[in-house]
Enzyme design. Sequence first.
Site, PDB file in Angstrom:
ATOM      1  N   HIS A 222       0.859  -1.194   0.000  1.00  0.00           N
ATOM      2  CA  HIS A 222       0.000   0.000   0.000  1.00  0.00           C
ATOM      3  C   HIS A 222       0.887   1.232   0.000  1.00  0.00           C
ATOM      4  O   HIS A 222       1.961   1.236   0.606  1.00  0.00           O
ATOM      5  CB  HIS A 222      -0.920   0.002   1.229  1.00  0.00           C
TER       6      HIS A 222
ATOM      7  N   ASP B 263      -8.048  -4.521  -0.444  1.00  0.00           N
ATOM      8  CA  ASP B 263      -8.532  -4.934  -1.759  1.00  0.00           C
ATOM      9  C   ASP B 263      -8.339  -6.424  -2.002  1.00  0.00           C
ATOM     10  O   ASP B 263      -9.028  -7.013  -2.837  1.00  0.00           O
ATOM     11  CB  ASP B 263      -7.806  -4.154  -2.861  1.00  0.00           C
TER      12      ASP B 263
END
Length: 437
Positions: free
Chosen positions: A308, A366
Amino acid sequence: MSSNNFELKNPESGLTTSLPVRSGTIGPAVLDISNLNRDHGVFSYDPAFAVTASCDSKITYIDGDAGVLLYRGYPVEQLAEKSSFMEVAYLLMYGDLPDATQLQEFSGSIGRHTMINESLLRFFNGFHHDAHPMAMVSAVVASMSAFYHDSTDIHNPRHREIFSHRIVAKLPTIAAAAHKHSLGQPFIYPRNDLDYCSNMLSMFFAVPCESYTVDPIAAKALDLLFILHADHEQNASTSTVRLAGSTGANPYAAISSGVAALWGPAHGGANEAVLAMLEQIGRVENIPKYLGMVKDKSSHFRLMGFGHRIYKNFDPRAKIIRDMCHQVLAKLGRNDNPLFELALKLEDIALKDEYFVSRKLYPNVDFYSGIIYSALGIPRSMYTVMFAIARTVGWVAHWLEMISDPNMRISRPRQLYTGPVRRDYVPAAQRKTLQEA
């Protein structure tokens, strides 16, 4: 917000500038460089705004190294366990958790605003049946100002509140209409007797010819996903909403710009890309091969759902959503889902691989959200739309914060110009001669 000073000396001019160091309640301090150009004639250079604070905000705090996410000071883990999406929406928009009466009134107001104008509903007939739902949602949201222009005065606090409730209430209705249009099915109207997520599932999956009962586990899973996606500080789409809103544009246009920014596969489309990656890998036996491709610099294969931009530790939302993923698949009888089993094995292998561990490439939210949406029967083209429904609450909170700031100014980034220096115009007949020379 406290401050002290940082002295910056220009070696060429010998001038010294005092840059205020501003500290928030928690998190890194920032240098106030607003007078840098005035004193030294230079701009700061920060491609993609990676280390630039574009504003001060009281809404969301992230500590990427520690894996911390706070909504108005509350850890997302606590909210995910004890709260509801409607309560979190109120928290983000108004600054504090509501009492029982406030929550009831807020939820009631959202429920009463779920219907959209019939003319707006007919707008969907202008789209081709295979248009991407995000294209439809972005366009319809932008057009809402033409239907609700009676309350778009951004300087009127009551108008701002009406807009806020309307857009949060109507996004699921708009999303469901886009979904039904894609299927060629009749639109299902919202029901005020259902909670926010149950109502959305009803509009998505009910048909006029038979009754439909919302699975409480499905509604709970969706509520959790919406909590986890509600806000994430100054991300690309939120920054886009702030930038568009800073011009004084009507709020529906600002939210539409956020929907468009979210559409990108590097942002809201990442969960869709995770499923595509898992399908490409295909089987557990193929995992080592694809992990080798990730490490190969000449390969274009990317491990989607890992790492991320902000989190350098495990994404706190991924830990929560992983458990819910198990619950959903077990309840719906899909615990033998091959993609989920593949995802778990991929996670297990990657987290033991020194290449990924040393780079802190941990699963993010996700990685699991797309699998849950798939288990709920939501088509892949709608994944980013679901993200948009949840994130609208965060966009609205940031827009409200910005618009109510008396010091708000239009956003206007600067640049490092690397194009041609000044050139004089040459008539077309003479240009070829000059080029040959």
